[in-house]
Design a protein around this motif. Structure first.
Motif, PDB file in Angstrom:
ATOM      1  N   ILE A  46      19.574  23.377 -23.550  1.00 28.96           N
ATOM      2  CA  ILE A  46      19.368  22.984 -22.680  1.00 28.96           C
ATOM      3  C   ILE A  46      19.831  22.825 -21.419  1.00 28.96           C
ATOM      4  O   ILE A  46      19.236  22.903 -20.367  1.00 28.96           O
ATOM      5  CB  ILE A  46      18.655  21.165 -22.739  1.00 28.96           C
ATOM      6  CG1 ILE A  46      17.837  21.061 -24.186  1.00 28.96           C
ATOM      7  CG2 ILE A  46      18.159  21.119 -21.833  1.00 28.96           C
ATOM      8  CD1 ILE A  46      18.143  19.624 -24.298  1.00 28.96           C
ATOM      9  N   ALA A  47      21.129  23.468 -21.902  1.00 28.73           N
ATOM     10  CA  ALA A  47      22.057  23.177 -20.282  1.00 28.73           C
ATOM     11  C   ALA A  47      22.495  24.236 -20.085  1.00 28.73           C
ATOM     12  O   ALA A  47      22.610  25.320 -18.898  1.00 28.73           O
ATOM     13  CB  ALA A  47      23.488  22.543 -20.181  1.00 28.73           C
ATOM     14  N   PHE A  48      22.034  25.478 -20.626  1.00 31.29           N
ATOM     15  CA  PHE A  48      22.647  27.311 -20.565  1.00 31.29           C
ATOM     16  C   PHE A  48      21.215  27.047 -20.081  1.00 31.29           C
ATOM     17  O   PHE A  48      21.048  28.379 -19.556  1.00 31.29           O
ATOM     18  CB  PHE A  48      22.415  28.323 -22.089  1.00 31.29           C
ATOM     19  CG  PHE A  48      22.845  28.675 -21.927  1.00 31.29           C
ATOM     20  CD1 PHE A  48      23.218  29.753 -21.496  1.00 31.29           C
ATOM     21  CD2 PHE A  48      21.582  29.922 -22.191  1.00 31.29           C
ATOM     22  CE1 PHE A  48      23.373  30.811 -21.216  1.00 31.29           C
ATOM     23  CE2 PHE A  48      21.349  31.511 -22.410  1.00 31.29           C
ATOM     24  CZ  PHE A  48      22.655  31.466 -21.752  1.00 31.29           C
ATOM     25  N   GLU A  49      19.802  26.755 -20.311  1.00 28.11           N
ATOM     26  CA  GLU A  49      18.503  27.116 -19.956  1.00 28.11           C
ATOM     27  C   GLU A  49      18.113  26.853 -18.454  1.00 28.11           C
ATOM     28  O   GLU A  49      17.653  27.322 -17.688  1.00 28.11           O
ATOM     29  CB  GLU A  49      17.504  26.542 -20.675  1.00 28.11           C
ATOM     30  CG  GLU A  49      17.747  27.052 -22.018  1.00 28.11           C
ATOM     31  CD  GLU A  49      16.959  28.217 -22.139  1.00 28.11           C
ATOM     32  OE1 GLU A  49      15.967  28.882 -21.250  1.00 28.11           O
ATOM     33  OE2 GLU A  49      16.796  29.014 -23.049  1.00 28.11           O
ATOM     34  N   GLY A  50      19.298  26.264 -17.840  1.00 31.93           N
ATOM     35  CA  GLY A  50      19.885  25.670 -16.582  1.00 31.93           C
ATOM     36  C   GLY A  50      18.663  24.505 -16.297  1.00 31.93           C
ATOM     37  O   GLY A  50      18.756  23.952 -14.930  1.00 31.93           O
ATOM     38  N   THR A  51      18.310  23.753 -17.542  1.00 32.16           N
ATOM     39  CA  THR A  51      17.633  22.293 -16.417  1.00 32.16           C
ATOM     40  C   THR A  51      18.612  20.752 -17.076  1.00 32.16           C
ATOM     41  O   THR A  51      18.786  20.688 -17.852  1.00 32.16           O
ATOM     42  CB  THR A  51      16.734  22.145 -17.596  1.00 32.16           C
ATOM     43  OG1 THR A  51      16.653  22.466 -18.914  1.00 32.16           O
ATOM     44  CG2 THR A  51      15.549  23.509 -17.209  1.00 32.16           C
ATOM     45  N   VAL A  52      19.262  21.042 -16.795  1.00 38.93           N
ATOM     46  CA  VAL A  52      20.640  19.806 -16.245  1.00 38.93           C
ATOM     47  C   VAL A  52      20.391  18.611 -16.267  1.00 38.93           C
ATOM     48  O   VAL A  52      19.564  18.711 -14.661  1.00 38.93           O
ATOM     49  CB  VAL A  52      22.106  20.543 -15.939  1.00 38.93           C
ATOM     50  CG1 VAL A  52      22.916  19.285 -15.990  1.00 38.93           C
ATOM     51  CG2 VAL A  52      22.284  21.764 -16.335  1.00 38.93           C
ATOM     52  N   TRP A  53      19.746  18.336 -16.494  1.00 39.96           N
ATOM     53  CA  TRP A  53      19.712  16.689 -16.462  1.00 39.96           C
ATOM     54  C   TRP A  53      20.822  15.429 -16.131  1.00 39.96           C
ATOM     55  O   TRP A  53      20.148  14.223 -16.197  1.00 39.96           O
ATOM     56  CB  TRP A  53      18.227  15.792 -17.275  1.00 39.96           C
ATOM     57  CG  TRP A  53      16.854  16.647 -16.316  1.00 39.96           C
ATOM     58  CD1 TRP A  53      16.845  18.356 -16.359  1.00 39.96           C
ATOM     59  CD2 TRP A  53      16.510  16.602 -15.148  1.00 39.96           C
ATOM     60  NE1 TRP A  53      15.463  18.844 -16.112  1.00 39.96           N
ATOM     61  CE2 TRP A  53      15.518  17.744 -15.053  1.00 39.96           C
ATOM     62  CE3 TRP A  53      15.867  15.691 -14.745  1.00 39.96           C
ATOM     63  CZ2 TRP A  53      14.323  17.604 -14.674  1.00 39.96           C
ATOM     64  CZ3 TRP A  53      14.805  15.639 -13.709  1.00 39.96           C
ATOM     65  CH2 TRP A  53      13.552  16.862 -14.014  1.00 39.96           C
ATOM     66  N   GLY A 105      11.739  21.443 -18.056  1.00 40.55           N
ATOM     67  CA  GLY A 105      11.161  22.753 -16.825  1.00 40.55           C
ATOM     68  C   GLY A 105      10.101  22.996 -16.278  1.00 40.55           C
ATOM     69  O   GLY A 105       9.769  23.150 -15.168  1.00 40.55           O
ATOM     70  N   GLY A 106       8.578  21.637 -17.043  1.00 38.52           N
ATOM     71  CA  GLY A 106       7.652  20.790 -16.131  1.00 38.52           C
ATOM     72  C   GLY A 106       6.335  22.458 -16.889  1.00 38.52           C
ATOM     73  O   GLY A 106       5.898  21.931 -16.027  1.00 38.52           O
ATOM     74  N   ILE A 107       7.049  23.495 -17.350  1.00 34.74           N
ATOM     75  CA  ILE A 107       5.725  23.748 -17.834  1.00 34.74           C
ATOM     76  C   ILE A 107       5.436  24.225 -19.103  1.00 34.74           C
ATOM     77  O   ILE A 107       4.540  24.289 -19.603  1.00 34.74           O
ATOM     78  CB  ILE A 107       6.413  25.175 -18.219  1.00 34.74           C
ATOM     79  CG1 ILE A 107       7.648  25.260 -18.922  1.00 34.74           C
ATOM     80  CG2 ILE A 107       7.111  25.776 -16.498  1.00 34.74           C
ATOM     81  CD1 ILE A 107       8.133  26.677 -19.524  1.00 34.74           C
ATOM     82  N   MET A 108       5.487  22.645 -19.879  1.00 36.04           N
ATOM     83  CA  MET A 108       4.767  22.174 -20.771  1.00 36.04           C
ATOM     84  C   MET A 108       3.323  21.916 -20.457  1.00 36.04           C
ATOM     85  O   MET A 108       2.746  21.029 -20.010  1.00 36.04           O
ATOM     86  CB  MET A 108       5.507  20.644 -21.333  1.00 36.04           C
ATOM     87  CG  MET A 108       4.424  20.529 -22.600  1.00 36.04           C
ATOM     88  SD  MET A 108       5.663  19.645 -23.548  1.00 36.04           S
ATOM     89  CE  MET A 108       6.856  19.533 -24.572  1.00 36.04           C
ATOM     90  N   ASP A 109       2.768  22.438 -21.426  1.00 35.61           N
ATOM     91  CA  ASP A 109       1.421  22.427 -21.103  1.00 35.61           C
ATOM     92  C   ASP A 109       0.448  22.564 -22.503  1.00 35.61           C
ATOM     93  O   ASP A 109       0.545  22.281 -23.663  1.00 35.61           O
ATOM     94  CB  ASP A 109       0.117  23.353 -20.455  1.00 35.61           C
ATOM     95  CG  ASP A 109       0.398  24.654 -20.541  1.00 35.61           C
ATOM     96  OD1 ASP A 109       1.126  24.984 -21.482  1.00 35.61           O
ATOM     97  OD2 ASP A 109       0.141  25.720 -20.359  1.00 35.61           O
ATOM     98  N   VAL A 110      -1.292  22.491 -22.386  1.00 32.48           N
ATOM     99  CA  VAL A 110      -1.319  21.904 -24.049  1.00 32.48           C
ATOM    100  C   VAL A 110      -1.991  23.553 -24.675  1.00 32.48           C
ATOM    101  O   VAL A 110      -1.751  23.537 -26.278  1.00 32.48           O
ATOM    102  CB  VAL A 110      -3.494  21.742 -23.494  1.00 32.48           C
ATOM    103  CG1 VAL A 110      -4.268  21.559 -24.833  1.00 32.48           C
ATOM    104  CG2 VAL A 110      -3.426  20.366 -23.044  1.00 32.48           C
TER     105      VAL A 110
END
Length: 135
Positions: A46-53, A105-110
């Motif tokens: 998850i950290a490698f993908e750039g989505t560090v929260w 990443g905010g790209i989850m959809d059906v």
């Protein structure tokens, strides 16, 4: 990272089937190793993908690791070989990891969820077809 996860799961299921392991090892130490291995590798991905929260990443990785321990416990009761069980557990965690990355990443959809379900169905049918059940 998927190869590392699969090697951790192969070790877990391989030790479970071997006659060298005692029941206390399988019950106490092995699930902890699965939990820690999955936690560290999912958090790294998850950290490698750039989505560090920050802390949220660790909490989501811990939830995925807990799911890995639960699914591994369920897979112990199925008539699968240790390789098939490790592959199936890797598939489940891979799809959970992709879902977490898409969510953060905010790209989850059906459409993405349905694609993941189709991938899971196809590969799980292949794993169960390759298993030689001796019930």
């Amino acid at each position: 990272n998927t190869a590392l996860l699969t090697s951790v799961y192969l070790l877990f299921f391989g030790l479970n089937e071997s006659s060298l392991s005692s029941l206390s090892f399988v019950v106490q130490v092995a699930p902890l190793a699965v939990f820690l291995g999955t936690l560290l590798l999912v958090r790294e991905t998850i950290a490698f993908e750039g989505t560090v929260w920050g802390r949220r990443t660790t909490v989501l990785a811990a939830a995925a690791a807990l799911a890995a321990v639960e699914v591994s416990t369920i897979l112990l009761f199925l008539p699968l070989g240790f390789v098939n069980a490790a592959i199936l557990l890797s598939l489940v965690i891979l799809l959970i990891r992709d879902g977490l990355i898409a969510h953060l990443g905010g790209i989850m959809d059906v459409r993405m969820i349905l694609r993941e379900l189709v991938v899971f169905t196809i590969f799980s049918v292949l794993v169960f077809a390759a298993a030689s059940s001796q019930v």
